[in-house]
Design an enzyme around this catalytic site. Structure first.
Site, PDB file in Angstrom:
ATOM      1  N   CYS A  33      17.967 136.957  43.264  1.00 26.30           N
ATOM      2  CA  CYS A  33      18.066 135.734  42.461  1.00 26.30           C
ATOM      3  C   CYS A  33      16.761 134.917  42.429  1.00 26.30           C
ATOM      4  O   CYS A  33      15.821 135.321  41.761  1.00 26.30           O
ATOM      5  CB  CYS A  33      19.258 134.914  42.965  1.00 26.30           C
ATOM      6  SG  CYS A  33      19.850 133.704  41.782  1.00 26.30           S
TER       7      CYS A  33
ATOM      8  N   ARG B 129      25.525 127.676  33.929  1.00 29.12           N
ATOM      9  CA  ARG B 129      25.232 128.656  34.972  1.00 29.12           C
ATOM     10  C   ARG B 129      26.130 129.861  34.798  1.00 29.12           C
ATOM     11  O   ARG B 129      27.274 129.736  34.359  1.00 29.12           O
ATOM     12  CB  ARG B 129      25.455 128.042  36.357  1.00 29.12           C
ATOM     13  CG  ARG B 129      24.648 126.807  36.644  1.00 29.12           C
ATOM     14  CD  ARG B 129      24.805 126.363  38.085  1.00 29.12           C
ATOM     15  NE  ARG B 129      24.158 127.254  39.023  1.00 29.12           N
ATOM     16  CZ  ARG B 129      22.837 127.247  39.273  1.00 29.12           C
ATOM     17  NH1 ARG B 129      22.044 126.386  38.654  1.00 29.12           N
ATOM     18  NH2 ARG B 129      22.325 128.082  40.140  1.00 29.12           N
TER      19      ARG B 129
ATOM     20  N   HIS C 216      24.080 138.310  44.831  1.00 31.65           N
ATOM     21  CA  HIS C 216      24.253 137.814  46.199  1.00 31.65           C
ATOM     22  C   HIS C 216      25.497 138.508  46.758  1.00 31.65           C
ATOM     23  O   HIS C 216      26.060 139.393  46.148  1.00 31.65           O
ATOM     24  CB  HIS C 216      24.529 136.305  46.188  1.00 31.65           C
ATOM     25  CG  HIS C 216      23.403 135.460  45.708  1.00 31.65           C
ATOM     26  ND1 HIS C 216      22.361 135.080  46.505  1.00 31.65           N
ATOM     27  CD2 HIS C 216      23.173 134.869  44.509  1.00 31.65           C
ATOM     28  CE1 HIS C 216      21.541 134.292  45.834  1.00 31.65           C
ATOM     29  NE2 HIS C 216      22.007 134.147  44.619  1.00 31.65           N
TER      30      HIS C 216
END
Ligand code: GLN
Length: 252
Positions: A99, A133, A199
């Site tokens: 990320c 997001r 993640h």
């Protein structure tokens, strides 16, 4: 016997600044599986400050972080570590970046206020913050190791990353947003560098990718990459459970 003499050096970059959603678990998974494969593991970390010769390591890891942390890393890359990191990449070092770390390996990351943080350009990608997001579990199909395999992880980013011709995508998104929510790609690969939005932690749930990274590192250091066959029953239960959860996302 031969295995016992092989050593692998893992370096965790900026663990104090870049560590979101269990990113540190990737380093634990690398170290643990390397030990299960009979390797001697040396684990170290570096943070902001002096330059480091990254070519001496086998596997480098950098996790995710928000704009504030990315700004600090960006400066440290420019002032101390960026050129050494780029040289190590050309030398074939294995590097996994998640990320915010992934974004800073590219040409630049432009924040939502229009501030442009230059990356070190080892990956032919650029990233711009978009509206909203992309958050949630992600399922990706990847041919990185030959036959199509599944990766599962968790994404939370506003950055949209676009790939140039100098990289290959890590895989194609089956569930989730991936690089930019538009072109179906997730992550980027160049030499032994993998950048990804996943993640999770990513590696404990995707043991094949952990072994892929260890094998690439052994190949660079020792010229051969045989690994033991490990019992992955528990890891695969976690992998499949994470996929089931991702598939139950609304709209999937
Ligand atoms: N600031 C970046 C973004 O939101 C990175 C976030 C992260 O590392 N999770 O796109």
């Amino acid at each position: 016997m031969r295995d016992a003499k092989r050593t692998i050096e893992i370096c965790h970059l900026y663990p104090d600044l870049m560590n979101l959603y269990g990113d540190r678990g990737n380093v634990i998974a690398l170290a643990r599986r390397a030990a299960w494969h009979g390797l001697t593991v040396q684990l170290s970390h570096v943070s902001v400050g002096s330059p480091v010769d990254f070519r001496r390591y086998d596997i480098l890891f950098i996790g995710g972080g928000q704009d504030r942390e990315q700004r600090i890393i960006c400066r440290d890359f420019q002032e101390a570590k960026g050129s050494s990191l780029a040289e190590a990449v050309e030398d074939g070092v294995v590097l996994l970046a998640i990320c915010g770390g992934y974004q800073l390996l590219g040409e630049y990351y432009q924040t939502s206020t229009g501030e442009r943080l230059p990356g070190i350009g080892v990956l032919d990608v650029y990233t711009e913050a978009g509206d909203g997001r992309m958050i949630g579990n992600v399922v990706v199909e990847s041919t990185l190791a030959g036959e199509p395999r599944t990766l599962v992880g968790f994404e939370n980013h506003s950055g949209r990353t676009y790939l140039g011709p100098g990289v290959q995508p890590l895989g194609r998104v089956k569930v989730g947003g991936g690089n930019n929510g538009q072109d179906g790609t997730e992550g980027a690969v160049y030499r032994n560098v993998i950048g990804t939005y996943l993640h999770g932690s990513l590696l404990p749930k995707n043991p094949w990718l952990t072994d892929y990274l260890i094998a690439r590192a052994l190949e660079r250091r020792y010229g051969s990459a045989e690994l033991r066959t490990l019992d992955d029953d528990i890891e695969l239960l976690a992998h499949n459970a994470a996929i089931r959860r991702a598939m139950s996302r609304p709209g999937v």
